[in-house]
Motif scaffolding. Structure first.
Motif, PDB file in Angstrom:
ATOM      1  N   ASP A  77      49.253 -64.593   8.058  1.00 29.03           N
ATOM      2  CA  ASP A  77      49.141 -66.060   7.965  1.00 29.03           C
ATOM      3  C   ASP A  77      48.869 -66.587   6.558  1.00 29.03           C
ATOM      4  O   ASP A  77      49.372 -67.625   6.164  1.00 29.03           O
ATOM      5  CB  ASP A  77      47.978 -66.552   8.835  1.00 29.03           C
ATOM      6  CG  ASP A  77      48.417 -66.794  10.259  1.00 29.03           C
ATOM      7  OD1 ASP A  77      49.637 -66.698  10.517  1.00 29.03           O
ATOM      8  OD2 ASP A  77      47.538 -67.071  11.101  1.00 29.03           O
ATOM      9  N   CYS A  78      48.052 -65.848   5.811  1.00 23.64           N
ATOM     10  CA  CYS A  78      47.604 -66.380   4.521  1.00 23.64           C
ATOM     11  C   CYS A  78      48.704 -66.380   3.477  1.00 23.64           C
ATOM     12  O   CYS A  78      48.553 -66.969   2.419  1.00 23.64           O
ATOM     13  CB  CYS A  78      46.379 -65.631   4.022  1.00 23.64           C
ATOM     14  SG  CYS A  78      46.706 -64.080   3.202  1.00 23.64           S
ATOM     15  N   LYS A  81      49.666 -69.864   4.184  1.00 23.39           N
ATOM     16  CA  LYS A  81      48.487 -70.736   4.178  1.00 23.39           C
ATOM     17  C   LYS A  81      47.319 -70.004   3.521  1.00 23.39           C
ATOM     18  O   LYS A  81      46.454 -69.457   4.201  1.00 23.39           O
ATOM     19  CB  LYS A  81      48.142 -71.149   5.606  1.00 23.39           C
ATOM     20  CG  LYS A  81      49.219 -72.030   6.225  1.00 23.39           C
ATOM     21  CD  LYS A  81      48.847 -72.445   7.618  1.00 23.39           C
ATOM     22  CE  LYS A  81      49.912 -73.376   8.177  1.00 23.39           C
ATOM     23  NZ  LYS A  81      50.016 -73.273   9.630  1.00 23.39           N
ATOM     24  N   HIS A  83      44.601 -70.820   2.303  1.00 22.84           N
ATOM     25  CA  HIS A  83      43.219 -71.169   2.658  1.00 22.84           C
ATOM     26  C   HIS A  83      42.755 -70.438   3.924  1.00 22.84           C
ATOM     27  O   HIS A  83      41.570 -70.430   4.241  1.00 22.84           O
ATOM     28  CB  HIS A  83      43.056 -72.687   2.811  1.00 22.84           C
ATOM     29  CG  HIS A  83      43.833 -73.283   3.944  1.00 22.84           C
ATOM     30  ND1 HIS A  83      45.161 -73.631   3.841  1.00 22.84           N
ATOM     31  CD2 HIS A  83      43.458 -73.564   5.211  1.00 22.84           C
ATOM     32  CE1 HIS A  83      45.568 -74.115   5.001  1.00 22.84           C
ATOM     33  NE2 HIS A  83      44.558 -74.084   5.853  1.00 22.84           N
ATOM     34  N   LEU A  84      43.692 -69.813   4.657  1.00 27.33           N
ATOM     35  CA  LEU A  84      43.314 -69.026   5.839  1.00 27.33           C
ATOM     36  C   LEU A  84      43.010 -67.564   5.492  1.00 27.33           C
ATOM     37  O   LEU A  84      42.649 -66.768   6.365  1.00 27.33           O
ATOM     38  CB  LEU A  84      44.429 -69.064   6.893  1.00 27.33           C
ATOM     39  CG  LEU A  84      44.767 -70.435   7.477  1.00 27.33           C
ATOM     40  CD1 LEU A  84      45.883 -70.306   8.514  1.00 27.33           C
ATOM     41  CD2 LEU A  84      43.536 -71.081   8.107  1.00 27.33           C
ATOM     42  N   GLY A 151      43.592 -71.316  -2.271  1.00 30.62           N
ATOM     43  CA  GLY A 151      44.035 -72.041  -1.087  1.00 30.62           C
ATOM     44  C   GLY A 151      43.232 -73.316  -0.863  1.00 30.62           C
ATOM     45  O   GLY A 151      43.781 -74.344  -0.461  1.00 30.62           O
ATOM     46  N   LEU A 155      44.791 -77.038  -0.843  1.00 32.65           N
ATOM     47  CA  LEU A 155      44.571 -77.928   0.297  1.00 32.65           C
ATOM     48  C   LEU A 155      44.073 -79.307  -0.156  1.00 32.65           C
ATOM     49  O   LEU A 155      44.550 -80.339   0.321  1.00 32.65           O
ATOM     50  CB  LEU A 155      43.530 -77.269   1.217  1.00 32.65           C
ATOM     51  CG  LEU A 155      43.474 -77.699   2.670  1.00 32.65           C
ATOM     52  CD1 LEU A 155      44.805 -77.452   3.360  1.00 32.65           C
ATOM     53  CD2 LEU A 155      42.356 -76.930   3.389  1.00 32.65           C
ATOM     54  N   SER A 158      46.943 -81.112  -2.015  1.00 33.34           N
ATOM     55  CA  SER A 158      48.060 -81.498  -1.148  1.00 33.34           C
ATOM     56  C   SER A 158      47.761 -82.762  -0.342  1.00 33.34           C
ATOM     57  O   SER A 158      48.671 -83.398   0.176  1.00 33.34           O
ATOM     58  CB  SER A 158      48.465 -80.346  -0.232  1.00 33.34           C
ATOM     59  OG  SER A 158      47.397 -80.039   0.619  1.00 33.34           O
TER      60      SER A 158
END
Ligand SMILES: [Zn+2]
Length: 265
Positions: A77-78, A81, A83-84, A151, A155, A158
């Motif tokens: 996932d990261c 994303k 930040h995950l 991340g 975030l 964005s």
């Protein structure tokens, strides 16, 4: 020339213009010298996972079979994303991989594709990350010791920019005329205090020049899985797209793991 084998995404070298080559089978095809010439690309009806080499009907996340897609660290996932990312907490599909890739210096950058974009990339993926997305200009914004912190910055930033690349505009070279240095100055004030220490100062704007010899006014995506073969004059390369003179473009990255024959007289 005639090359046959499984392909992966194009490799780029920053130069004026950018130099592209395509890994195919065991070889590397230098592409810039075929710009202005007719090339023929055939899809040989074979797709293999770029990790385990199993024969597959479709790929997941550009080149992987489903079992590899749900287990490999490269497709966690990261990746999309940051930040995950949980590697800084000692949690990852493969902690050795994460050690090298998520727990090393990571950059947040601003780039101008069709519009302003914020992104995260590993130190050794600059500038190839920018070239892959077809950025016209880019600048480093911040550097953090791990992927997770980068991340968080991404975030925050964005929230203040709309960051959807319109790939057609990107290829056509239509982009918002804005000054990345000025944007960098404005956006840094949007960061919460504890993230401000990662901001970079004195960065320069990098301009990326693509090998394109003819301008088009519209473009269409070519589906080589359906039509099996393309035989046209190559007029440029941008991002991960081959651009042909009849307005068709081929998204090379989408065909990672596919077996092609590429030839030119
Ligand atoms: Zn696989």
């Amino acid at each position: 020339m005639k090359f046959k084998g499984q392909i992966s995404k194009m490799i780029s070298d920053i130069a004026n213009p950018i130099q592209y080559s395509l890994p195919i089978g065991e070889k590397k095809l230098i592409l810039n010298k075929y710009i202005g010439k007719v090339i023929k690309i055939d899809f040989n009806d074979e797709i293999r996972c770029i990790n385990c080499n199993n024969k597959i009907k479709k790929t997941y996340m550009q080149g992987y079979c489903y079992p590899c897609f749900i287990t490999l660290p490269q497709t966690e996932d990261c990746i999309f994303k940051p930040h995950l990312c949980r590697a800084h907490l000692g949690e990852a599909r493969d902690i050795d991989w994460a050690e090298k890739n998520c727990l090393s210096p990571t950059y947040v950058y601003l780039s101008l594709t069709s519009n302003l974009k914020v992104g995260v990339t590993r130190h050794n993926h600059i500038p190839s990350r920018w070239i892959d997305q077809g950025a016209h200009f880019a600048i480093k914004f911040a550097v953090t010791p791990n992927r997770y912190l980068a991340g968080l910055i991404e975030l925050e930033i964005s929230k203040h920019i709309s960051d959807r690349t319109q790939w057609r505009k990107m290829i056509l070279g239509q982009y918002e005329k804005l000054d990345l240095l000025q944007k960098k100055d404005e956006l840094q004030y949007q960061l919460p205090g504890e993230l401000k220490k990662y901001l970079l100062k004195d960065e320069k704007i990098i301009e990326l020049k693509y090998p394109v010899i003819q301008n088009l006014d519209k473009i269409k995506s070519f589906n080589i899985e359906k039509f099996k073969s393309i035989d046209k004059k190559l007029i440029g390369i941008k991002g991960q797209y081959l651009i042909f003179d009849d307005n068709h473009v081929l998204n090379v990255r989408k065909y990672t793991g596919y077996n092609f024959t590429i030839s030119s007289l």
